[in-house]
Design an enzyme around this catalytic site. Structure first.
Site, PDB file in Angstrom:
ATOM      1  N   HIS A   1       0.875  -1.183   0.000  1.00  0.00           N
ATOM      2  CA  HIS A   1       0.000   0.000   0.000  1.00  0.00           C
ATOM      3  C   HIS A   1       0.913   1.235   0.000  1.00  0.00           C
ATOM      4  CE1 HIS A   1      -4.340   1.279   1.077  1.00  0.00           C
ATOM      5  NE2 HIS A   1      -3.690   2.393   0.785  1.00  0.00           N
TER       6      HIS A   1
ATOM      7  N   TYR B   1     -14.822   5.444  -4.700  1.00  0.00           N
ATOM      8  CA  TYR B   1     -15.118   6.687  -3.992  1.00  0.00           C
ATOM      9  C   TYR B   1     -16.116   7.577  -4.734  1.00  0.00           C
ATOM     10  CZ  TYR B   1     -11.727   5.394  -0.519  1.00  0.00           C
ATOM     11  OH  TYR B   1     -11.089   4.716   0.488  1.00  0.00           O
TER      12      TYR B   1
ATOM     13  N   GLU C   1     -12.516  -0.841  -0.400  1.00  0.00           N
ATOM     14  CA  GLU C   1     -12.535   0.478   0.238  1.00  0.00           C
ATOM     15  C   GLU C   1     -13.745   1.253  -0.246  1.00  0.00           C
ATOM     16  OE1 GLU C   1      -9.077   3.067  -0.121  1.00  0.00           O
ATOM     17  OE2 GLU C   1      -7.742   1.372   0.271  1.00  0.00           O
TER      18      GLU C   1
END
Ligand code: FCB
Length: 432
Positions: free
Chosen positions: A122, A286, A346
């Site tokens: 990450h 997102y 996510e």
């Protein structure tokens, strides 16, 4: 607020974090420097001069954070392993103390009935590898596979799902094309080899992990529905090729979109390695992206445009829950039987920081309903992870963006669960 619809039995519910964003303890127990240490200590790079030196002090407070996970009632926890803790120079000698940390974490999670879902990369590349070219160098792909094997040899007996890379598109674009993230290079189109070497590293790691057992392996990509501004269909198509297809076509179809297909850095056999079958695909969602054509002579052929008429997060990101349904259904249409089961690894929002975060509850509720609608429409989605458990170091934005279900007071390191934490806990209890 009305109860959420029921998700399929066995659906995995989790939260996500990343090592550099929460751990701190950057010089402890033999950890080597990463590109994020270097970058965050370079004046002017991070808002307010923040660094991840301490972050949420999770390296010391991990046991308390596992208790929070248990209280929340999640069935899975996605965290990342810091390569520079495991191999301080990115290659060669292994740091046992670094591995011990993740070993303990995995045991503590399992003791609470929480499945560990480690991400191997990450963004915190060991600085020594960056000094040797970083992801511009093909050698880094091989070093990554070696490192994956080291980690699997230590904790693989207790891990049933691995994620190789997190969002290679963001690491390439922000880290190597625009220079807004570590390592801070501004290569624009010359950053393209970074896509290939990350994907090659992913494929080699899939093979290394497979050779060490039967756990599921996936990559996590940041994907966005692309909306043309007006009738700028070409610009939208180009953006889609750069952001989504550059990282999905190779792993799922074994080929690059045409703009990257003839690139000199692709060697014989690479595409087979990259397309090594995965058990699942991780998607971070997102918001959608609205795109128009760039003016003549601009360095890139597209420009992003504001999405008007929708709420915005504290970060200014548009809130479009239905974009998640659009994305998942669209992937299914595009890749058909080549698409493995999907995990949303996510999704979440930053808010003004208050513990009374009704806006986050609305955000999560809306996205979970959109996710459910996608499943109803035939998308094979097996799990959902909220970004994030804790407020944390939000990369170039430092500590200014708060994404946590749990508020963190950075002066005292005190954790305070927000209203959204209670909401999530109740929603998960209902799903059981
Ligand atoms: C994603 C990153 C994650 C976090 C969220 C807000 O792009 O993977 O680390 O910063 O955005």
């Amino acid at each position: 607020m009305a109860a959420l619809p029921s998700f399929p039995p066995g659906f995995l519910w989790g939260v996500s974090t990343a090592a550099y964003q929460i751990e701190g303890a950057v010089r402890e127990d033999g950890r080597g420097p990463s590109i994020w240490d270097t970058f965050s200590h370079t004046p002017g790079r991070i808002r307010d001069g923040d660094t991840g030196d301490v972050a949420c002090d999770h390296y010391h407070r991990w046991a308390q954070d596992v208790e929070l996970l248990a209280e929340l009632g999640v069935s899975a926890y996605r965290f990342s392993i810091a390569w520079p803790r495991v191999q301080p120079a990115g290659a060669g000698p292994v740091n046992g103390a670094g591995l011990d940390f993740y070993d303990r974490l995995v045991d503590a999670l399992l003791a609470r009935g929480i499945a560990p879902v480690p991400t191997l990369f990450h963004w915190d590349l060991p600085q020594a590898l960056e000094d040797a070219g970083g992801w511009l160098s093909r050698d880094t792909s091989h070093r990554f596979a070696d490192y994956a094997a080291v980690v699997a040899d230590r904790i693989g007996d207790r891990v049933s799902r691995w994620i190789t890379l997190n969002e290679p598109v963001v690491h390439m674009a922000q880290g190597y094309a625009f220079g807004t993230h570590a390592p801070g290079r501004m290569l624009m189109m010359d950053a393209l080899p970074v896509a290939h070497h990350q994907l090659l590293g992913h494929g080699l790691a899939v093979r290394a992990l497979r050779a060490r057992g039967g756990a599921e392996v996936m990559i996590t990509n940041n994907c966005t529905p692309v909306w043309p501004a007006g009738d700028d269909l070409d610009a939208a198509e180009v953006y889609d090729a750069f952001h989504n297809r550059l990282f999905l076509d190779p792993v799922l179809r074994g080929e690059y979109p045409s703009f990257a297909a003839e690139a000199g850095f692709v060697q014989d056999g690479d595409m087979d390695v990259i397309a090594t079958p995965m058990d699942a695909l991780g998607i971070n969602y997102y918001n959608p992206t609205r795109v128009k054509a760039a003016p003549e002579g601009a360095p890139l052929p597209f420009e992003t445009v504001d999405i008007e008429g929708v709420p915005k997060t504290a970060f200014g990101w548009p809130v479009v829950p239905d974009g998640l349904r659009e994305l998942l259904v669209g992937l299914r249409e595009r890749y058909d039987e080549l698409l493995p089961p999907v995990y949303v690894t996510e999704n979440g929002c930053s808010t003004d920081g208050s513990v009374h975060d009704g806006d986050r509850i609305d955000y999560l509720d809306g996205h979970l309903r959109a996710l459910h609608a996608a499943i109803e429409a035939g998308a094979d989605v097996r799990g959902y992870f909220v970004w994030s458990l804790l407020d944390n170091f939000e990369w170039a934005e430092g500590y200014s963006q708060r994404f946590g279900l749990v508020h963190v007071d950075y002066e005292t390191q005190r954790r305070t669960p927000r209203d959204s934490f209670a909401w999530m806990r109740a929603a998960l209890a209902e799903q059981r």
